[in-house]
Design a protein around this motif. Structure first.
Motif, short mmCIF file in Angstrom:
data_model
loop_
_atom_site.label_atom_id
_atom_site.label_comp_id
_atom_site.label_asym_id
_atom_site.label_seq_id
_atom_site.Cartn_x
_atom_site.Cartn_y
_atom_site.Cartn_z
N PRO A 27 -12.33 -9.04 -3.52
CA PRO A 27 -11.15 -8.37 -3.85
C PRO A 27 -10.20 -8.37 -2.98
O PRO A 27 -10.61 -8.49 -1.64
N LYS A 28 -9.04 -8.29 -3.15
CA LYS A 28 -7.89 -8.39 -2.17
C LYS A 28 -8.29 -6.90 -1.44
O LYS A 28 -7.62 -6.75 -0.28
N LYS A 29 -8.58 -5.84 -2.13
CA LYS A 29 -8.48 -4.53 -1.46
C LYS A 29 -9.79 -3.92 -2.09
O LYS A 29 -10.07 -3.98 -3.61
N ALA A 30 -10.56 -3.25 -1.46
CA ALA A 30 -11.84 -2.41 -2.04
C ALA A 30 -11.73 -1.05 -1.64
O ALA A 30 -11.21 -0.64 -0.45
N TYR A 31 -12.31 0.05 -2.33
CA TYR A 31 -12.34 1.41 -2.02
C TYR A 31 -13.63 2.06 -2.48
O TYR A 31 -14.23 1.65 -3.57
N LEU A 32 -14.16 2.84 -1.80
CA LEU A 32 -15.56 3.24 -1.94
C LEU A 32 -15.51 4.70 -2.54
O LEU A 32 -14.46 5.39 -2.38
#
Length: 271
Positions: free
Chosen positions: A222-227
């Protein structure tokens, strides 16, 4: 907010015990950093005048007050565990605000049975007039259109239990999972933003570790990922400093906007 903009607010970034955990004096639980304070899991998603909750944790009331949630068209449930459903009674406040209309709540067929059992008093005629939430639990097996929001359930596994992640356009939420089957990976291609379970570094039987979550992130690109769904084992700043480019720790009050102009993210109240 432009009509086609998709806005996601993280209401809770923590695991089932929340952070700080009751009776714990570890460095994260006693930290002064507000990003180490984590409610139980939940999202608030807005697009084109439509507003949807993902899960109703026991911390829903506090989150709704903190993040000024006043509008709600539906609820999407990932699964039926206590930390994801036990704020359901607080939906009655939204019923008062929407003129008493039933709130549709979509869930896995197995989860619907559990929700109807746990909240059986919602339909008990002896409770009428006693401030009972008006919720219509609906079995979900296919994508559902909720106003301007198209929500696609994505089967994933929480240990041996099949639960749902959700894809909404260029965004996906994979919470409470330690396995994403290949058929679901295929449905998660081309994401702009991914929120994914990463409980801690030590292995767990039903949750991804940070390393395991990063493997999925690398595969999906993905362009951006968050945990998300973070335990008290992980300090926000320390863990953030170790993550690869394009991946960050989420936190309560993180707001993400996805539009034709790209991705913007910041703290509530947003930008």
């Amino acid at each position: 907010m432009p009509e086609k903009t998709l806005r996601i607010t993280v209401l809770g970034s923590g695991t089932s015990s929340g952070v700080p955990a009751i009776g714990c004096d570890c460095e994260v639980c006693t930290s002064a950093n507000p990003k180490n304070k984590r409610r139980r899991s939940g999202l608030y998603i807005q697009q084109g005048g439509t507003s949807v909750l993902v899960d109703t944790s026991p911390d829903l009331r506090d989150a709704a007050l903190t993040f000024q949630i006043r509008e709600l068209d539906a609820v999407l449930y990932t699964h039926e565990h206590a930390d994801h459903i036990y704020g359901c009674d607080d939906l009655r406040s939204f019923g008062y605000m929407n003129g008493g209309q039933n709130i549709p709540a979509y869930a896995h067929p197995r989860a619907v049975k559990k929700l109807r059992s746990v909240f059986d008093y919602f339909d008990n005629p002896m409770q009428k007039g006693g401030g009972v939430p008006k919720v219509d639990f609906k079995e979900l097996t296919e994508p559902v259109q909720i106003g301007a929001i198209m929500a696609e359930p994505i089967p994933i596994y929480h240990g041996k239990l099949e639960v749902y992640g959700f894809r909404i356009g260029p965004f996906a939420y994979l919470n409470d999972t330690n396995r994403v089957p290949e058929s679901s990976m295929e449905r998660l291609q081309g994401l702009d933003v991914l929120l994914i379970d990463a409980l801690r570094h030590r292995p767990h039987s039903t949750h991804f570790t940070v390393a395991e979550a990063l493997e999925v992130v690398q595969a999906l690109a993905p362009k951006k990922a968050y945990l998300v769904h973070i335990a008290h084992d992980l300090d926000h700043a320390e863990t953030n400093a170790t993550l690869p480019s394009g991946v960050e720790m989420s936190y309560d009050g993180l707001v993400i906007e996805i539009s034709k102009n790209g991705i913007r993210a910041g703290e509530f109240p947003f930008l």
